[in-house]
Design an enzyme around this catalytic site. Structure first.
Site, mmCIF file in Angstrom:
data_model
loop_
_atom_site.group_PDB
_atom_site.id
_atom_site.type_symbol
_atom_site.label_atom_id
_atom_site.label_comp_id
_atom_site.label_asym_id
_atom_site.label_seq_id
_atom_site.Cartn_x
_atom_site.Cartn_y
_atom_site.Cartn_z
ATOM 1 N N LYS A 185 0.110 14.075 -54.297
ATOM 2 C CA LYS A 185 0.513 14.259 -55.698
ATOM 3 C C LYS A 185 0.869 12.900 -56.324
ATOM 4 O O LYS A 185 1.039 11.911 -55.622
ATOM 5 C CB LYS A 185 1.695 15.235 -55.784
ATOM 6 C CG LYS A 185 1.378 16.641 -55.244
ATOM 7 C CD LYS A 185 0.445 17.431 -56.156
ATOM 8 C CE LYS A 185 -0.251 18.599 -55.481
ATOM 9 N NZ LYS A 185 0.514 19.815 -55.353
HETATM 10 C C1 LIG Z 1 0.416 21.321 -55.003
HETATM 11 C C2 LIG Z 1 0.625 22.440 -55.932
HETATM 12 C C3 LIG Z 1 1.620 23.414 -55.722
HETATM 13 C C4 LIG Z 1 2.383 23.541 -54.447
HETATM 14 O O1 LIG Z 1 3.038 22.440 -54.001
HETATM 15 P P1 LIG Z 1 3.338 22.258 -52.429
HETATM 16 O O2 LIG Z 1 4.282 21.117 -52.415
HETATM 17 O O3 LIG Z 1 2.044 21.959 -51.762
HETATM 18 O O4 LIG Z 1 3.957 23.510 -51.935
HETATM 19 C C5 LIG Z 1 1.843 24.347 -56.713
HETATM 20 N N1 LIG Z 1 1.114 24.365 -57.844
HETATM 21 C C6 LIG Z 1 0.132 23.473 -58.070
HETATM 22 C C7 LIG Z 1 -0.624 23.533 -59.348
HETATM 23 C C8 LIG Z 1 -0.161 22.502 -57.116
HETATM 24 O O5 LIG Z 1 -1.146 21.621 -57.346
#
Ligand SMILES: *Cc1c(COP(=O)(O)O)cnc(C)c1O
Length: 365
Positions: A185
């Protein structure tokens, strides 16, 4: 090989600070809910311009906890997008509510006020827009709509850390939001991590209690909670990276703008910026009728690419039965034509030019 995201270069650039932060945690032996989590919560609250932030174990948990703390539950409907990662809808189901999927805008890939309004029923409790790929959804329109209908606004900011609208950060528009620190991210940990933001003292207190076994005072439990804490090592790493998030997001924007400029004359649809929100390009995603040919050409040249997302949520096995009658033509058309290219702050001009040259040749051929 050009990867989708280059975490090795980023680590090499930040190694001294990150290693020192991790080392300090190891030496302190304070691993859970210690000084780094506390400091990171204060630093993100200041950066995001929100009253409260609460670290937790993942972005999925952040969404789950904020929905639960805001009072969304059994029998409620939550309006959201089907063009997103499964976690958005999983969190809604965890609290016993039903995700109601509405169609997206063909250019921003986000849900907007008109589609949301058409899906409101007596059971609608909340709206959960996703700022997909780092592009802020139309928050002025959605917030006004939620206000008018008395609905809770909860943002999925997993892909939008640092994205703004009129200077205001995503995550600051509704009663609460969930952020993810999954390694890839925009602000990524070296493992899992997440963050809840909220303007409400009550929601903040509840999330704090829920993330730590329903406990405010150690060994006194007021509710069935969870073990969902952000750990100290991750918080120490995130504190270092937070100091660079503006330059990271600027680097992503610079790379994205060069891509779009170089592909302006090609028969592909490059990402749209609506001129209102500041897109932070978690992904650089184009649309093409010749996606498969592009993928093949890129793979042949050792250039990574990916389809986010090949199957929209209403067509996933897990939701198919609930959504048998549902047709989302824009979502389905976008899922059939989307292709994401490598993007990260350190992606250089020469690599971008090479990637576009491969795409150009594939489209000419
Ligand atoms: C990555 C993501 C999540 C979940 O995050 P995690 O940390 O992997 O649990 C939720 N919503 C979206 C749109 C994402 O891209």
């Amino acid at each position: 090989m050009i990867p989708m995201v280059d975490l090795k270069t980023q680590y090499a650039n930040l190694k001294d600070d990150i290693d020192r932060g991790v080392q300090e945690v190891l030496e302190s032996c304070a691993f859970i809910l210690g000084p780094n989590v506390k400091a990171f919560e204060a630093e993100t609250a200041a950066y995001l311009g929100v009253k409260h932030t609460i670290g937790c174990a993942s972005g999925t948990d952040a969404l789950h906890l904020v929905l639960r703390a805001a009072g969304v539950g059994e029998g409620d409907e939550v309006i959201t997008s089907a063009f997103t990662f499964i976690a958005t809808a999983e969190a809604i189901r965890y609290v016993g509510a039903k995700p109601v999927f509405v169609d997206i805008d063909p250019r921003t890939f986000n849900i907007g006020p008109a589609a949301i309004e058409a899906a409101i029923t007596a059971k609608t409790k909340a709206v959960m827009p996703v700022h997909l790929f780092g592009q802020p959804a139309d928050m002025a329109g959605i917030a006004a709509l939620c206000e008018r209908h008395g609905l809770l606004l909860i943002e999925d900011c997993a892909q939008s850390f640092g994205a703004t609208i009129g200077g205001k950060q995503t995550g600051a528009f509704g009663i609460g939001a969930g952020f993810s620190f999954f390694p890839s991210k925009n602000l990524g940990a070296y493992g899992d991590g997440g963050l809840v933001t909220t303007a409400s003292d009550e929601v903040a207190a509840k999330v704090k209690m829920l993330r730590n076994h329903g406990s405010e005072v150690r060994y006194y439990h007021d509710a069935i909670g969870y073990n969902s804490r952000l750990d100290e090592i991750q918080a120490a790493i995130l504190r270092v990276k937070l100091r660079h998030i503006e330059e990271f997001n600027l680097g992503r924007r610079r790379a994205a703008h060069l891509y779009s400029e170089l592909m302006a004359d090609l028969p592909v649809e490059t990402p749209h910026e609506d001129g209102i929100g500041v897109h932070v390009y978690h992904q650089y995603t184009l649309l093409s009728d010749r996606r498969d040919a592009l993928m093949q050409a890129l793979q042949q040249e050792q250039i990574a690419c990916a389809i986010y997302y090949p199957v929209p949520l209403h067509q996933q096995n897990v939701f198919k039965a609930d959504c048998a009658e549902l047709s989302l033509p824009v979502t389905e058309a976008v899922a059939a034509r989307c292709l994401s290219l490598p993007i990260y702050p350190e992606l250089g001009e020469a690599d971008i030019r090479r990637i576009v040259a491969v795409i150009r040749a594939a489209l000419d051929g």
